[in-house]
Design an enzyme around this catalytic site. Structure first.
Site, PDB file in Angstrom:
ATOM      1  CG  ASP A 163      -1.968  -0.987   1.287  1.00 22.37           C
ATOM      2  OD1 ASP A 163      -2.075  -1.769   0.333  1.00 22.37           O
ATOM      3  OD2 ASP A 163      -2.730  -0.994   2.278  1.00 22.37           O
ATOM      4  CG  HIS A 206       2.549  -8.879   1.043  1.00 25.82           C
ATOM      5  ND1 HIS A 206       1.969 -10.022   1.558  1.00 25.82           N
ATOM      6  CD2 HIS A 206       2.423  -7.934   2.010  1.00 25.82           C
ATOM      7  CE1 HIS A 206       1.509  -9.776   2.775  1.00 25.82           C
ATOM      8  NE2 HIS A 206       1.770  -8.510   3.070  1.00 25.82           N
ATOM      9  CB  SER A 234      11.022   3.540   4.132  1.00 20.95           C
ATOM     10  OG  SER A 234      12.066   4.153   3.434  1.00 20.95           O
TER      11      SER A 234
END
Length: 280
Positions: A79, A136, A242
């Protein structure tokens, strides 16, 4: 001018500490300040987390993200929001208007590591404090190398990216190199001010402690020691957000044409299409 490493490690100690009501209060304030959607988290209350790190790297509830199932597509690994993406030209990636940075430097300074990605594609995604901070896999892959690269800890928010030259090739980072059925891929996890830790699922905490030397770990392509992932598997996490920079070999992927700088990304959704061997 701030002592960024010292400040970040100090915050990291607080984030890792079990401080009872003080931890709960800090988490509650963070949720309110950043408008975090806890309804999609596996554990939904500030008091459910023993440490701030537990909260920041919180799991999502089952079904909160759907992984793109088309075998010819890859999915967003996090995200966040796209900072820049596009072609790698003459060893250069775009950081912001007027700023480029070196692929070789980004990946740890070894030209042999960077060579397979010359004239390929890259995508840089920024994770804001409110985002889910587990990373992921965008596609199935086998880990071949991990590289720790020491560096600064500048903030990586859009304002800094527009004003600090070579930002992503200057900050501390962990580079991961993968083999896939369609060609090689890297995922670089970039540290930043207040990022207390970068972890991977196979090696645990990589930083801190911060070092002054580049370190490399190699992994077998097959056999019992091979580390393999399916699309959507968790591969790492940030403790205080980050940036993730992904690079692909030439003629490997085409990015979604509708996506560009500023596009919000959602883990598992369509990211790019694989180029079939017939199109090479």
């Amino acid at each position: 001018m701030m002592p960024k490493h010292a400040l970040s490690r100090l915050v990291g100690k607080f984030a890792a500490a079990e401080l009872g009501w003080l931890t709960t209060k800090a988490i509650s304030a963070f949720i309110k300040s950043y408008g975090i959607n806890m309804s999609e988290a596996k554990y939904k209350n500030a008091s459910d987390f023993k440490t701030f790190n537990d909260f920041f790297t919180r799991e999502l509830e089952e079904g909160a993200r759907v992984i793109e199932q088309n075998p010819n597509a890859i999915c967003y690994p996090v995200d966040g929001a796209i900072s820049q993406q596009g072609d790698i030209k003459n060893d250069q990636l775009i950081q912001a208007k007027g700023f480029d940075y070196s692929l070789v430097t980004l990946l740890g300074g070894d030209k042999a590591t960077a060579l397979p990605f010359e004239n390929g594609k890259f995508s840089c995604i920024y994770l804001a404090p409110k985002d889910y901070h587990r990373i992921h896999m965008p596609m199935a892959a086998t880990l071949r190398e991990m590289i720790y690269v020491p560096g600064d800890l500048f903030s990586v928010n859009p304002l800094t990216a527009n004003n600090v030259p070579n930002l992503f090739a200057r900050n501390e980072r962990v580079v991961t190199v993968f083999d896939t059925e369609h060609g090689p891929m890297t995922m670089t996890l970039v540290g930043a001010t207040i990022v207390a830790s970068i972890e991977t699922t196979w090696a645990g905490t990589i930083t801190p402690p911060a070092g002054k030397d580049v370190f490399r770990w190699q992994y077998p392509a097959s056999g019992t020691g091979a580390i393999t992932f399916e699309k959507g598997d968790e591969m790492g996490r940030f403790k205080l957000g980050s940036t993730v920079i992904t690079t692909f070999a030439p003629n490997m992927v085409n990015f979604n044409e509708a996506a560009g700088p500023g596009t919000v990304t959602r883990l598992g959704e369509h990211y790019a299409d694989l180029i079939s061997t017939n199109e090479h």
